[in-house]
Design a protein around this motif. Structure first.
Motif, PDB file in Angstrom:
ATOM      1  N   ASP A  58      17.737 -19.481 -58.642  1.00 57.45           N
ATOM      2  CA  ASP A  58      19.113 -19.779 -59.018  1.00 57.45           C
ATOM      3  C   ASP A  58      19.983 -18.541 -58.831  1.00 57.45           C
ATOM      4  O   ASP A  58      19.604 -17.447 -59.251  1.00 57.45           O
ATOM      5  CB  ASP A  58      19.159 -20.235 -60.489  1.00 57.45           C
ATOM      6  CG  ASP A  58      20.499 -20.839 -60.852  1.00 57.45           C
ATOM      7  OD1 ASP A  58      21.518 -20.105 -60.818  1.00 57.45           O
ATOM      8  OD2 ASP A  58      20.548 -22.036 -61.163  1.00 57.45           O
ATOM      9  N   GLY A  59      21.146 -18.726 -58.208  1.00 60.14           N
ATOM     10  CA  GLY A  59      22.048 -17.602 -57.985  1.00 60.14           C
ATOM     11  C   GLY A  59      22.508 -16.944 -59.264  1.00 60.14           C
ATOM     12  O   GLY A  59      22.787 -15.732 -59.272  1.00 60.14           O
ATOM     13  N   LEU A  60      22.596 -17.707 -60.361  1.00 59.45           N
ATOM     14  CA  LEU A  60      22.999 -17.110 -61.636  1.00 59.45           C
ATOM     15  C   LEU A  60      21.973 -16.096 -62.118  1.00 59.45           C
ATOM     16  O   LEU A  60      22.336 -15.058 -62.681  1.00 59.45           O
ATOM     17  CB  LEU A  60      23.191 -18.195 -62.705  1.00 59.45           C
ATOM     18  CG  LEU A  60      24.487 -19.000 -62.651  1.00 59.45           C
ATOM     19  CD1 LEU A  60      24.557 -19.943 -63.843  1.00 59.45           C
ATOM     20  CD2 LEU A  60      25.706 -18.080 -62.639  1.00 59.45           C
ATOM     21  N   ASP A  61      20.696 -16.390 -61.920  1.00 61.38           N
ATOM     22  CA  ASP A  61      19.659 -15.434 -62.322  1.00 61.38           C
ATOM     23  C   ASP A  61      19.773 -14.150 -61.500  1.00 61.38           C
ATOM     24  O   ASP A  61      19.618 -13.042 -62.038  1.00 61.38           O
ATOM     25  CB  ASP A  61      18.269 -16.050 -62.135  1.00 61.38           C
ATOM     26  CG  ASP A  61      18.007 -17.192 -63.106  1.00 61.38           C
ATOM     27  OD1 ASP A  61      18.633 -17.204 -64.181  1.00 61.38           O
ATOM     28  OD2 ASP A  61      17.194 -18.068 -62.771  1.00 61.38           O
ATOM     29  N   THR A  79      30.166 -22.448 -55.276  1.00 57.51           N
ATOM     30  CA  THR A  79      29.191 -23.421 -55.743  1.00 57.51           C
ATOM     31  C   THR A  79      29.777 -24.812 -55.831  1.00 57.51           C
ATOM     32  O   THR A  79      31.003 -24.978 -55.913  1.00 57.51           O
ATOM     33  CB  THR A  79      28.641 -23.004 -57.122  1.00 57.51           C
ATOM     34  OG1 THR A  79      27.649 -23.937 -57.556  1.00 57.51           O
ATOM     35  CG2 THR A  79      29.764 -22.941 -58.140  1.00 57.51           C
ATOM     36  N   ALA A  80      28.893 -25.797 -55.826  1.00 62.39           N
ATOM     37  CA  ALA A  80      29.301 -27.181 -56.042  1.00 62.39           C
ATOM     38  C   ALA A  80      29.307 -27.523 -57.532  1.00 62.39           C
ATOM     39  O   ALA A  80      29.719 -28.623 -57.904  1.00 62.39           O
ATOM     40  CB  ALA A  80      28.356 -28.120 -55.292  1.00 62.39           C
ATOM     41  N   ARG A  81      28.871 -26.594 -58.352  1.00 58.35           N
ATOM     42  CA  ARG A  81      28.828 -26.846 -59.803  1.00 58.35           C
ATOM     43  C   ARG A  81      30.229 -26.634 -60.377  1.00 58.35           C
ATOM     44  O   ARG A  81      30.644 -25.501 -60.618  1.00 58.35           O
ATOM     45  CB  ARG A  81      27.851 -25.896 -60.470  1.00 58.35           C
ATOM     46  CG  ARG A  81      26.445 -25.939 -59.894  1.00 58.35           C
ATOM     47  CD  ARG A  81      25.579 -24.846 -60.521  1.00 58.35           C
ATOM     48  NE  ARG A  81      24.321 -24.688 -59.817  1.00 58.35           N
ATOM     49  CZ  ARG A  81      23.422 -23.738 -60.095  1.00 58.35           C
ATOM     50  NH1 ARG A  81      23.674 -22.877 -61.070  1.00 58.35           N
ATOM     51  NH2 ARG A  81      22.299 -23.655 -59.408  1.00 58.35           N
ATOM     52  N   GLY A  82      30.929 -27.745 -60.610  1.00 57.83           N
ATOM     53  CA  GLY A  82      32.335 -27.626 -60.978  1.00 57.83           C
ATOM     54  C   GLY A  82      32.670 -27.930 -62.412  1.00 57.83           C
ATOM     55  O   GLY A  82      33.839 -27.817 -62.813  1.00 57.83           O
ATOM     56  N   ALA A  83      31.677 -28.314 -63.223  1.00 52.40           N
ATOM     57  CA  ALA A  83      31.959 -28.632 -64.619  1.00 52.40           C
ATOM     58  C   ALA A  83      32.415 -27.382 -65.365  1.00 52.40           C
ATOM     59  O   ALA A  83      32.045 -26.259 -65.017  1.00 52.40           O
ATOM     60  CB  ALA A  83      30.721 -29.223 -65.281  1.00 52.40           C
ATOM     61  N   VAL A  84      33.207 -27.579 -66.413  1.00 56.02           N
ATOM     62  CA  VAL A  84      33.760 -26.446 -67.155  1.00 56.02           C
ATOM     63  C   VAL A  84      32.662 -25.553 -67.702  1.00 56.02           C
ATOM     64  O   VAL A  84      32.726 -24.318 -67.597  1.00 56.02           O
ATOM     65  CB  VAL A  84      34.674 -26.947 -68.296  1.00 56.02           C
ATOM     66  CG1 VAL A  84      35.089 -25.787 -69.191  1.00 56.02           C
ATOM     67  CG2 VAL A  84      35.901 -27.638 -67.732  1.00 56.02           C
ATOM     68  N   LEU A  99      34.703 -20.257 -57.311  1.00 57.52           N
ATOM     69  CA  LEU A  99      35.352 -21.191 -56.409  1.00 57.52           C
ATOM     70  C   LEU A  99      34.427 -22.383 -56.175  1.00 57.52           C
ATOM     71  O   LEU A  99      33.279 -22.223 -55.761  1.00 57.52           O
ATOM     72  CB  LEU A  99      35.663 -20.498 -55.081  1.00 57.52           C
ATOM     73  CG  LEU A  99      36.612 -21.182 -54.110  1.00 57.52           C
ATOM     74  CD1 LEU A  99      37.941 -21.524 -54.768  1.00 57.52           C
ATOM     75  CD2 LEU A  99      36.840 -20.284 -52.901  1.00 57.52           C
ATOM     76  N   VAL A 100      34.940 -23.581 -56.461  1.00 54.12           N
ATOM     77  CA  VAL A 100      34.127 -24.799 -56.381  1.00 54.12           C
ATOM     78  C   VAL A 100      34.228 -25.411 -54.985  1.00 54.12           C
ATOM     79  O   VAL A 100      35.322 -25.550 -54.434  1.00 54.12           O
ATOM     80  CB  VAL A 100      34.579 -25.813 -57.445  1.00 54.12           C
ATOM     81  CG1 VAL A 100      33.757 -27.105 -57.332  1.00 54.12           C
ATOM     82  CG2 VAL A 100      34.423 -25.222 -58.849  1.00 54.12           C
ATOM     83  N   LYS A 101      33.098 -25.769 -54.419  1.00 51.41           N
ATOM     84  CA  LYS A 101      33.040 -26.430 -53.127  1.00 51.41           C
ATOM     85  C   LYS A 101      33.442 -27.901 -53.278  1.00 51.41           C
ATOM     86  O   LYS A 101      33.126 -28.512 -54.296  1.00 51.41           O
ATOM     87  CB  LYS A 101      31.632 -26.362 -52.537  1.00 51.41           C
ATOM     88  CG  LYS A 101      31.099 -24.959 -52.310  1.00 51.41           C
ATOM     89  CD  LYS A 101      29.648 -25.026 -51.829  1.00 51.41           C
ATOM     90  CE  LYS A 101      29.054 -23.636 -51.636  1.00 51.41           C
ATOM     91  NZ  LYS A 101      27.627 -23.706 -51.237  1.00 51.41           N
ATOM     92  N   PRO A 102      34.072 -28.480 -52.261  1.00 46.77           N
ATOM     93  CA  PRO A 102      34.584 -27.858 -51.029  1.00 46.77           C
ATOM     94  C   PRO A 102      35.874 -27.100 -51.308  1.00 46.77           C
ATOM     95  O   PRO A 102      36.625 -27.440 -52.225  1.00 46.77           O
ATOM     96  CB  PRO A 102      34.840 -29.062 -50.118  1.00 46.77           C
ATOM     97  CG  PRO A 102      35.185 -30.165 -51.067  1.00 46.77           C
ATOM     98  CD  PRO A 102      34.337 -29.928 -52.281  1.00 46.77           C
ATOM     99  N   PHE A 103      36.121 -26.047 -50.538  1.00 44.07           N
ATOM    100  CA  PHE A 103      37.316 -25.242 -50.745  1.00 44.07           C
ATOM    101  C   PHE A 103      37.937 -24.902 -49.403  1.00 44.07           C
ATOM    102  O   PHE A 103      37.317 -25.042 -48.350  1.00 44.07           O
ATOM    103  CB  PHE A 103      36.990 -23.953 -51.512  1.00 44.07           C
ATOM    104  CG  PHE A 103      35.832 -23.184 -50.943  1.00 44.07           C
ATOM    105  CD1 PHE A 103      35.975 -22.394 -49.812  1.00 44.07           C
ATOM    106  CD2 PHE A 103      34.582 -23.248 -51.553  1.00 44.07           C
ATOM    107  CE1 PHE A 103      34.915 -21.687 -49.283  1.00 44.07           C
ATOM    108  CE2 PHE A 103      33.499 -22.548 -51.024  1.00 44.07           C
ATOM    109  CZ  PHE A 103      33.662 -21.767 -49.886  1.00 44.07           C
TER     110      PHE A 103
END
Length: 225
Positions: A58-61, A79-84, A99-103
């Motif tokens: 995971d990129g967060l790790d 990332t595609a993870r767009g939830a708050v 920045l949330v994908k798509p952008f």
């Protein structure tokens, strides 16, 4: 300026790399967290563009690890993870922006420039010599009030010459600057970029001369010195 892009999707990696190069910045693009670690260990980057859905972890790790290790460069998460709550997790892990994908690539570059402006001024100083001025954050070159239109390779040459103004710059340094992971630039590409840059500078009152130092490389010196 040099950017590291860590993105696992090959086509997106290619498209983002092209956008960053067109903005006048150099970019190394890799696929995995492990490749990103290896790149960061050997190159001083000015900005990290980090996808979170990497194939090996995971990129967060990875981001938490880098921040815990003292890495201070700006990080823009893609990332595609767009939830708050997911955006909050990314920022809390050490991201400077999210920045949330798509952008739109224009928005990506605008956010990257904003991050670089907020970086310590000592990290990205404006380069000046004679009447030449180059802003590494925006890749904008100018002579007095006149902007100088340059290709990405010409901008890379000018930036290195300005960082070494008054001293001979070895051709080897230009070869290293032209090299991105997986793409080596030969002497002909360097000589062509230098030749084109010289012609553009000669058409302006820069107060500088770009000269060839036989057997060494190139030198940017004040006119008449």
């Amino acid at each position: 300026m040099r950017v590291l892009l860590i993105e696992d999707r090959a086509r997106l990696r290619e498209l983002l790399g092209e956008a960053v190069r067109e903005a006048g910045w150099r970019v190394d693009a890799v696929e995995t967290a492990e490749e990103g670690r290896a790149a960061l260990a050997v190159v001083d980057y000015d900005l990290l563009l980090l996808d979170l859905g990497l194939p090996d972890e995971d990129g967060l790790d990875l981001l938490r690890e880098l921040r815990a290790g003292g890495m201070a460069i700006p990080v823009l998460v893609l990332t595609a993870r767009g939830a708050v709550d997911e955006r909050i997790a990314g920022l809390d892990a050490g991201a400077d922006d999210y920045l949330v994908k798509p952008f739109n690539n224009g928005e990506l570059l605008a956010r990257a420039r904003a991050l670089l402006r907020r970086a310590p001024s000592s990290a990205m100083p404006i380069l000046e010599y004679g009447r030449l001025c180059f802003d590494p954050a925006t890749a904008r070159a100018s002579c007095g009030q006149e902007e100088i239109p340059l290709s990405p390779r010409e901008r890379a040459v000018l930036e290195l010459l300005l960082r070494n103004a008054g001293r001979a710059l070895a051709k080897r340094k230009l070869e290293e600057a032209f090299s991105e992971f997986g793409e080596e630039k030969g002497a002909n590409a360097i000589e062509l970029a230098v030749s084109r840059l010289r012609r553009k500078l000669e058409s302006l009152d820069t107060g500088c001369d770009l000269v060839t130092v036989r057997g060494v490389g190139y030198l940017l010196r004040e006119t008449g010195s």
